[in-house]
Every structure is written in C-alpha cells, then in structure tokens.
Write an enzyme that holds these catalytic residues in place. Structure first.
Site, mmCIF file in Angstrom:
data_model
loop_
_atom_site.group_PDB
_atom_site.id
_atom_site.type_symbol
_atom_site.label_atom_id
_atom_site.label_comp_id
_atom_site.label_asym_id
_atom_site.label_seq_id
_atom_site.Cartn_x
_atom_site.Cartn_y
_atom_site.Cartn_z
ATOM 1 N N ARG A 1 0.866 -1.179 0.000
ATOM 2 C CA ARG A 1 0.000 0.000 0.000
ATOM 3 C C ARG A 1 0.906 1.234 0.000
ATOM 4 O O ARG A 1 1.936 1.263 0.683
ATOM 5 C CB ARG A 1 -0.890 0.034 1.244
ATOM 6 N N GLU B 1 -4.388 7.325 -4.960
ATOM 7 C CA GLU B 1 -4.618 6.632 -6.233
ATOM 8 C C GLU B 1 -5.946 7.090 -6.815
ATOM 9 O O GLU B 1 -6.893 7.307 -6.046
ATOM 10 C CB GLU B 1 -4.620 5.117 -6.005
ATOM 11 N N HIS C 1 -1.704 0.071 -9.712
ATOM 12 C CA HIS C 1 -2.255 -0.869 -8.725
ATOM 13 C C HIS C 1 -2.841 -2.090 -9.452
ATOM 14 O O HIS C 1 -4.034 -2.377 -9.361
ATOM 15 C CB HIS C 1 -3.321 -0.192 -7.862
HETATM 16 C C1 DGY Z 1 -5.913 -6.234 -2.709
HETATM 17 O O1 DGY Z 1 -6.561 -7.252 -2.970
HETATM 18 O O2 DGY Z 1 -5.838 -5.778 -1.574
HETATM 19 C C2 DGY Z 1 -5.267 -5.552 -3.844
HETATM 20 O O3 DGY Z 1 -4.296 -4.650 -3.451
HETATM 21 C C3 DGY Z 1 -6.318 -4.842 -4.663
HETATM 22 O O4 DGY Z 1 -6.805 -3.775 -3.919
#
Ligand code: DGY
Length: 332
Positions: A237, A266, A285
């Site tokens: 993250r 994002e 992402h």
């Molecule tokens: C998750 O599954 O947490 C991925 O980062 C997609 O948000």
C-alpha cells in the site's frame, strides 16, 4: 425474506447469476462520483455489500441499519473500520490466497523492469531513438544472484521468495513481526532487523498490509540506510511509505530505482514528480489484475457473502469478533 445485496463491482454473468439465485442485487457499478451517490441511496436497503476500492467509514455505514456483511473483493482490508464493524456485529470478508501468485508475479515484473530498465529502453525503441548499440549509459543491473529483501513475510512475501530463490538464485533476507523458521528452511532465508535488511538487500520489497503500525514505516531515515545500488519495490500500500521521502531519495541518487504499484493517493496525480524520473516504473495498482485472478477473487467474494447472509461462517472471515457478536444462532 430475500436479502438485498448492494454490488459496487462488476461481476461476470456467471457470478451475477450465482448471486442473484440467493439475493436481490442492486447494482451500483464502479465507485465514481455518481456511483457514490447511488451507493448512499441504496445503503438503507442493504443486508450485504460486495465490492472494493471504497473507504467504507462509519459515516457511510450508518446509512445501512440492516447491514449484516461486507464482502471485499480484495485481500487488503485498510478500507474498513474493524472496530466499528465489530461493534455493530457486521461480518467482513476478504479474498486471500487466490491472488497470491499473481501479485508476486507483479512484484517480480517490477524487479525485472527496474533492474533491466525495461520501460525506459522500450520507450527508446518506440520513440525512434535506438540508433546504435547500447553503451554503459543504458546498461541495467543483474537480478540473478542479488540479495532479495522482503519486508512482511506473509503469503505474497513467500511467493516472492520462491521466485527469487528458486528462479533467480537470489539470497533471501526478510523482516517480519517474528522469525519464521519454516520459511528460512524452505528458501534458505535469513531474518533481519528492519535496519539491517535495508542496509543489506539489493532489492527491498514491501509486501506488508497497511495498518496503524505500518503507515509511514519507510521514510527519510529508512531511505538513508539503503545503498545507491538498492532498488525499492512496493506492491503493498502506498501509505506504508512517505512518498515525499521516496521522491527525495530517488532525486538524490540515494537509491538506484523504484518499482511502484501503489501510491499515497490513487490514481496517481499525473503531475507527480515520480513520473518525471526515468528510474521509476509506476504501474496502476495492477498487482492482482489478471482475468483469471480477478474472476477468482470475485468468486471468492460472492461465496463469502452468500455464506454470511445464510448465517454460515464465511470461509474468509476477517473479524471473528463480529461473528461471535451477531446472534445466538452462531456457534462460538
Ligand atoms: C488487494 O486485494 O488488496 C489488492 O491490493 C487490490 O486492492
């Protein structure tokens, strides 16, 4: 009485049929601004929610007095207020396991792309600037045999270690809450303090969840411990990293490059200084974004929600506290 599900993520026809067999579905589509207004309007009817990428805070969920379960199409649960959900006895489920290998593939794609300057050099060709054999100015660095450092040795961390150790002959070092003897044995990996890992690894890969404890964990001090040949990879993250400190480390050649799939905000602002740097590979992402894996995640989320609304303990329950609290029908 049929339960009402508010869906704010597109489902394949097969999964939509499966969900509609068990509940009435109110479709919101993707969470753009109009979608959010429609989500707010639908919440008073919702027994279940299914989707991802929206911060479901108390302000929003207070609009849903009948809510029993939230099924997130993600492994990350940083968009949810667990304390609030527990208090109201609302079950939260996520989609672990099915995305592990694909997300590790993304991590390795970023390792290779940054080390071998794949995007930068491919753009040279595309822009008609490949006019002679490459010289040292355009050389990258090797991946095989270099030290792979993994911060957060969970499922995705292990899948990265597997690729590095068995595929690329990389020594593996890792940092996590506590040492993991099975991992050490499998990958001949060494546990390190965070500082030691930052000093030693050639590739420093973040695979941690975002929590109050990990937010801002990698900042100025941590970048100062890395070496000019270090490559920083983030597939967890964005908020685990102080992005301004990362930009400054890149601009001052404190590290060689960064491969980033996640950002503080994002989508990434197109004017971000990160996008002016040739040694940054930025992806949108896309960690789990393959047809197969996104379908598997959605299937997992649908099954979790169906179980939860049927009063059965869902396979991927995140908050057992809420399960215990819900009602006397539930077994402890
Ligand atoms: C998750 O599954 O947490 C991925 O980062 C997609 O948000």
């Amino acid at each position: 009485m049929r339960k009402q599900v508010v869906l704010y993520k597109k489902l394949s026809p097969a999964l939509m049929t499966r969900l509609q067999e068990r509940a009435d579905v109110i479709v919101i589509d993707e969470p753009n601004r109009d979608g959010l207004a429609r989500l707010r309007a639908a919440l008073p009817h919702a027994h279940g929610l299914l989707g991802a990428s929206i911060k479901l805070d108390a302000g929003l969920l207070d609009l849903a007095p009948h809510l029993e379960a939230v099924s997130s199409v993600s492994v990350g649960i940083d968009n949810y207020d667990l304390e609030y959900l527990d208090q109201r006895g609302i079950l939260l489920t996520n989609t672990p396991d099915v995305l592990t290998e694909t997300t590790a593939d993304t991590g390795f794609a970023l390792i290779l792309a940054t080390a071998r300057r794949v995007v930068e050099l491919a753009n040279l060709v595309r822009n008609g600037q490949w006019t002679s054999n490459l010289g040292p100015l355009h050389f990258g660095c090797d991946v095989h045999g270099k030290t792979l450092g993994i911060i957060g040795m969970g499922r995705i961390g292990e899948a990265l270690a597997q690729r590095g150790h068995f595929g690329f002959g990389m020594p593996v070092v890792y940092h996590s809450h506590s040492p993991k003897p099975a991992v050490e044995k499998r990958f001949n990996a060494g546990y390190r303090t965070l500082d030691d890992l930052l000093k030693e690894a050639d590739f420093i890969c973040l695979t941690l969840p975002l929590t109050a404890e990990t937010e801002g964990m990698i900042g100025t001090e941590q970048f100062a411990l890395m070496r000019p040949q270090s490559i920083f990879i983030n597939i967890s993250r964005g908020k685990v990293v102080d992005e301004a400190a990362l930009i400054s480390a890149l601009q001052n050649n404190q590290i060689r490059a960064a491969g980033l799939d996640v950002f503080e905000r994002e989508p990434l602002d197109p004017t971000s200084p990160l996008l002016t740097l040739n040694n940054v590979v930025a992806t949108p992402h896309m960690g789990s974004a393959t047809h197969e894996t996104r379908e598997a995640m959605a299937r997992c989320a649908v099954e979790n929600l169906i179980s939860a609304l049927a009063g059965e303990r869902p396979a991927n329950l995140v908050n057992p506290e809420a399960w215990r609290k819900t009602d006397s029908d539930h077994k402890p």
